[in-house]
Design a protein around this motif. Structure first.
Motif, PDB file in Angstrom:
ATOM      1  N   LYS A  99       0.834  -1.202   0.000  1.00  0.00           N
ATOM      2  CA  LYS A  99       0.000   0.000   0.000  1.00  0.00           C
ATOM      3  C   LYS A  99       0.873   1.257   0.000  1.00  0.00           C
ATOM      4  CE  LYS A  99      -4.224  -1.697   1.946  1.00  0.00           C
ATOM      5  NZ  LYS A  99      -5.230  -1.838   1.073  1.00  0.00           N
ATOM      6  N   GLU A 100       2.123   1.117   0.472  1.00  0.00           N
ATOM      7  CA  GLU A 100       3.045   2.247   0.427  1.00  0.00           C
ATOM      8  C   GLU A 100       3.441   2.500  -1.023  1.00  0.00           C
ATOM      9  OE1 GLU A 100       6.358   2.197   3.139  1.00  0.00           O
ATOM     10  OE2 GLU A 100       5.289   0.787   4.426  1.00  0.00           O
ATOM     11  N   THR A 101       3.622   3.749  -1.364  1.00  0.00           N
ATOM     12  CA  THR A 101       3.931   4.128  -2.736  1.00  0.00           C
ATOM     13  C   THR A 101       5.291   3.598  -3.164  1.00  0.00           C
ATOM     14  OG1 THR A 101       2.770   6.177  -2.248  1.00  0.00           O
ATOM     15  CG2 THR A 101       3.953   6.078  -4.324  1.00  0.00           C
ATOM     16  N   GLY A 102       5.327   3.035  -4.359  1.00  0.00           N
ATOM     17  CA  GLY A 102       6.587   2.603  -4.942  1.00  0.00           C
ATOM     18  C   GLY A 102       6.962   1.160  -4.681  1.00  0.00           C
ATOM     19  N   TYR A 103       6.260   0.474  -3.783  1.00  0.00           N
ATOM     20  CA  TYR A 103       6.597  -0.915  -3.491  1.00  0.00           C
ATOM     21  C   TYR A 103       5.842  -1.861  -4.411  1.00  0.00           C
ATOM     22  CZ  TYR A 103       9.254   0.203   0.668  1.00  0.00           C
ATOM     23  OH  TYR A 103      10.210   0.669   1.514  1.00  0.00           O
ATOM     24  N   THR A 104       6.520  -2.900  -4.833  1.00  0.00           N
ATOM     25  CA  THR A 104       5.901  -3.901  -5.685  1.00  0.00           C
ATOM     26  C   THR A 104       6.457  -5.273  -5.336  1.00  0.00           C
ATOM     27  OG1 THR A 104       5.369  -4.472  -7.964  1.00  0.00           O
ATOM     28  CG2 THR A 104       7.584  -3.677  -7.556  1.00  0.00           C
ATOM     29  N   ILE A 105       5.748  -6.315  -5.764  1.00  0.00           N
ATOM     30  CA  ILE A 105       6.174  -7.690  -5.495  1.00  0.00           C
ATOM     31  C   ILE A 105       6.672  -8.279  -6.806  1.00  0.00           C
ATOM     32  CG2 ILE A 105       5.475  -9.925  -4.583  1.00  0.00           C
ATOM     33  CD1 ILE A 105       3.045  -8.412  -3.309  1.00  0.00           C
ATOM     34  N   VAL A 106       7.937  -8.688  -6.835  1.00  0.00           N
ATOM     35  CA  VAL A 106       8.524  -9.237  -8.056  1.00  0.00           C
ATOM     36  C   VAL A 106       9.094 -10.628  -7.777  1.00  0.00           C
ATOM     37  CG1 VAL A 106       9.066  -7.080  -9.222  1.00  0.00           C
ATOM     38  CG2 VAL A 106      10.677  -7.998  -7.604  1.00  0.00           C
ATOM     39  N   PRO A 107       8.914 -11.565  -8.717  1.00  0.00           N
ATOM     40  CA  PRO A 107       9.554 -12.872  -8.557  1.00  0.00           C
ATOM     41  C   PRO A 107      11.036 -12.750  -8.894  1.00  0.00           C
ATOM     42  CG  PRO A 107       8.249 -12.824 -10.544  1.00  0.00           C
ATOM     43  CD  PRO A 107       8.031 -11.521  -9.868  1.00  0.00           C
ATOM     44  N   LEU A 108      11.885 -13.333  -8.057  1.00  0.00           N
ATOM     45  CA  LEU A 108      13.326 -13.234  -8.246  1.00  0.00           C
ATOM     46  C   LEU A 108      13.902 -14.483  -8.904  1.00  0.00           C
ATOM     47  CD1 LEU A 108      14.177 -11.685  -4.774  1.00  0.00           C
ATOM     48  CD2 LEU A 108      13.805 -10.511  -6.940  1.00  0.00           C
ATOM     49  N   LYS A 109      13.469 -15.651  -8.430  1.00  0.00           N
ATOM     50  CA  LYS A 109      13.922 -16.883  -9.069  1.00  0.00           C
ATOM     51  C   LYS A 109      12.968 -18.024  -8.778  1.00  0.00           C
ATOM     52  CE  LYS A 109      17.520 -17.720  -5.601  1.00  0.00           C
ATOM     53  NZ  LYS A 109      18.926 -18.074  -5.430  1.00  0.00           N
ATOM     54  N   MET A 110      13.063 -19.059  -9.609  1.00  0.00           N
ATOM     55  CA  MET A 110      12.260 -20.258  -9.451  1.00  0.00           C
ATOM     56  C   MET A 110      13.212 -21.432  -9.304  1.00  0.00           C
ATOM     57  SD  MET A 110       9.386 -21.870 -11.920  1.00  0.00           S
ATOM     58  CE  MET A 110       7.907 -21.416 -11.074  1.00  0.00           C
ATOM     59  N   TYR A 111      12.890 -22.320  -8.379  1.00  0.00           N
ATOM     60  CA  TYR A 111      13.763 -23.455  -8.120  1.00  0.00           C
ATOM     61  C   TYR A 111      12.941 -24.629  -7.615  1.00  0.00           C
ATOM     62  CZ  TYR A 111      13.333 -21.326  -3.515  1.00  0.00           C
ATOM     63  OH  TYR A 111      12.828 -20.761  -2.371  1.00  0.00           O
ATOM     64  N   LEU A 112      13.563 -25.810  -7.598  1.00  0.00           N
ATOM     65  CA  LEU A 112      12.935 -27.005  -7.049  1.00  0.00           C
ATOM     66  C   LEU A 112      13.468 -27.241  -5.651  1.00  0.00           C
ATOM     67  CD1 LEU A 112      13.078 -29.504 -10.035  1.00  0.00           C
ATOM     68  CD2 LEU A 112      11.083 -28.322  -9.161  1.00  0.00           C
ATOM     69  N   LYS A 113      12.579 -27.530  -4.719  1.00  0.00           N
ATOM     70  CA  LYS A 113      12.972 -27.817  -3.346  1.00  0.00           C
ATOM     71  C   LYS A 113      12.153 -29.020  -2.885  1.00  0.00           C
ATOM     72  CE  LYS A 113      13.271 -25.630   1.160  1.00  0.00           C
ATOM     73  NZ  LYS A 113      12.996 -24.404   1.896  1.00  0.00           N
ATOM     74  N   ASN A 114      12.820 -30.109  -2.606  1.00  0.00           N
ATOM     75  CA  ASN A 114      12.170 -31.362  -2.198  1.00  0.00           C
ATOM     76  C   ASN A 114      11.119 -31.807  -3.214  1.00  0.00           C
ATOM     77  OD1 ASN A 114      13.707 -31.288   0.147  1.00  0.00           O
ATOM     78  ND2 ASN A 114      12.126 -30.190   1.279  1.00  0.00           N
ATOM     79  N   GLY A 115      11.388 -31.588  -4.499  1.00  0.00           N
ATOM     80  CA  GLY A 115      10.483 -32.023  -5.557  1.00  0.00           C
ATOM     81  C   GLY A 115       9.363 -31.042  -5.878  1.00  0.00           C
ATOM     82  N   PHE A 116       9.270 -29.954  -5.130  1.00  0.00           N
ATOM     83  CA  PHE A 116       8.218 -28.969  -5.363  1.00  0.00           C
ATOM     84  C   PHE A 116       8.807 -27.713  -6.001  1.00  0.00           C
ATOM     85  CE2 PHE A 116       6.559 -31.446  -1.785  1.00  0.00           C
ATOM     86  CZ  PHE A 116       5.301 -31.769  -2.265  1.00  0.00           C
ATOM     87  N   ALA A 117       8.059 -27.113  -6.913  1.00  0.00           N
ATOM     88  CA  ALA A 117       8.497 -25.856  -7.529  1.00  0.00           C
ATOM     89  C   ALA A 117       8.212 -24.716  -6.557  1.00  0.00           C
ATOM     90  CB  ALA A 117       7.760 -25.622  -8.840  1.00  0.00           C
ATOM     91  N   LYS A 118       9.214 -23.896  -6.303  1.00  0.00           N
ATOM     92  CA  LYS A 118       9.092 -22.750  -5.400  1.00  0.00           C
ATOM     93  C   LYS A 118       9.503 -21.493  -6.149  1.00  0.00           C
ATOM     94  CE  LYS A 118       8.360 -25.220  -1.625  1.00  0.00           C
ATOM     95  NZ  LYS A 118       7.175 -25.123  -0.803  1.00  0.00           N
ATOM     96  N   VAL A 119       8.923 -20.364  -5.754  1.00  0.00           N
ATOM     97  CA  VAL A 119       9.267 -19.071  -6.336  1.00  0.00           C
ATOM     98  C   VAL A 119       9.736 -18.172  -5.200  1.00  0.00           C
ATOM     99  CG1 VAL A 119       8.415 -17.068  -7.600  1.00  0.00           C
ATOM    100  CG2 VAL A 119       7.514 -19.322  -8.128  1.00  0.00           C
ATOM    101  N   LEU A 120      10.914 -17.586  -5.367  1.00  0.00           N
ATOM    102  CA  LEU A 120      11.409 -16.624  -4.399  1.00  0.00           C
ATOM    103  C   LEU A 120      10.913 -15.259  -4.858  1.00  0.00           C
ATOM    104  CD1 LEU A 120      13.260 -16.414  -1.870  1.00  0.00           C
ATOM    105  CD2 LEU A 120      15.046 -15.674  -3.437  1.00  0.00           C
ATOM    106  N   ILE A 121      10.041 -14.650  -4.047  1.00  0.00           N
ATOM    107  CA  ILE A 121       9.509 -13.339  -4.409  1.00  0.00           C
ATOM    108  C   ILE A 121      10.132 -12.290  -3.496  1.00  0.00           C
ATOM    109  CG2 ILE A 121       7.341 -14.153  -5.380  1.00  0.00           C
ATOM    110  CD1 ILE A 121       5.998 -13.384  -2.747  1.00  0.00           C
ATOM    111  N   GLY A 122      10.267 -11.099  -4.026  1.00  0.00           N
ATOM    112  CA  GLY A 122      10.871 -10.030  -3.252  1.00  0.00           C
ATOM    113  C   GLY A 122       9.985  -8.808  -3.224  1.00  0.00           C
ATOM    114  N   LEU A 123      10.014  -8.119  -2.105  1.00  0.00           N
ATOM    115  CA  LEU A 123       9.320  -6.839  -1.975  1.00  0.00           C
ATOM    116  C   LEU A 123      10.338  -5.776  -2.333  1.00  0.00           C
ATOM    117  CD1 LEU A 123       6.734  -5.376  -0.998  1.00  0.00           C
ATOM    118  CD2 LEU A 123       7.860  -5.189   1.217  1.00  0.00           C
ATOM    119  N   GLY A 124      10.080  -5.072  -3.420  1.00  0.00           N
ATOM    120  CA  GLY A 124      11.074  -4.124  -3.903  1.00  0.00           C
ATOM    121  C   GLY A 124      10.501  -2.750  -4.162  1.00  0.00           C
TER     122      GLY A 124
END
Length: 155
Positions: A99-124
């Motif tokens: 809700k603060e001005t200028g902040y957005t959620i962006v995916p940084l990388k995708m990887y497999l962890k214990n057989g599951f697909a995970k996405v590392l997202i960042g608040l930037g």
């Protein structure tokens, strides 16, 4: 196991150039059909993707997963919106932060962890043009110093 560890499948290098990442979260992703097979084959692109909170759920937009070669009629839409899985407390924190001005959620990388697909997202927070140039200048100076040090060791 730390966040972002596992077999890396895709990385959004442009996100670190365009945004100053302040916090990261590890999120699961809801996939359908042959998407996981295409992801395991490395046919995923995070370049122009972004995340948005809609109806209390985190949705990932514009992530391209190419159709699986042997998928025929069971293939998926490459650019469909995908749901990200986070704890309610984390989603509520993201709602407050975005809700603060200028902040957005962006995916940084995708990887497999214990057989599951995970996405590392960042608040930037978006960088200004002069910030980007300054970062490039610092990176170049660091590279020059390392090169000079390496050349000196060879002598």
């Amino acid at each position: 196991m730390p966040k972002g560890s596992g077999k890396q499948l895709a990385q959004n290098k442009k996100a670190f150039h365009d945004f100053a990442i302040e916090e990261t979260y590890e999120a699961g992703i809801v996939l359908v059909g042959t998407e996981i097979k295409a992801i395991r084959a490395g046919k995923v692109n995070l370049k122009d993707s972004f995340a948005r909170i809609e109806d209390g759920e985190l949705q990932l937009h514009n992530m391209h997963i190419s159709p699986y070669d042997q998928g025929n009629q069971f293939n998926h839409d490459p650019l469909r919106t995908r749901k990200l899985l986070l704890h309610r407390k984390e989603i509520n924190k993201l709602i407050g932060d975005t809700k603060e001005t200028g902040y957005t959620i962006v995916p940084l990388k995708m990887y497999l962890k214990n057989g599951f697909a995970k996405v590392l997202i960042g608040l930037g927070k978006g960088k200004k043009q002069y910030d980007k140039r300054d970062d490039l200048r610092k990176k170049e100076a660091k590279r020059d110093i390392e090169r000079a040090f390496r050349d000196r060791q060879k002598e």
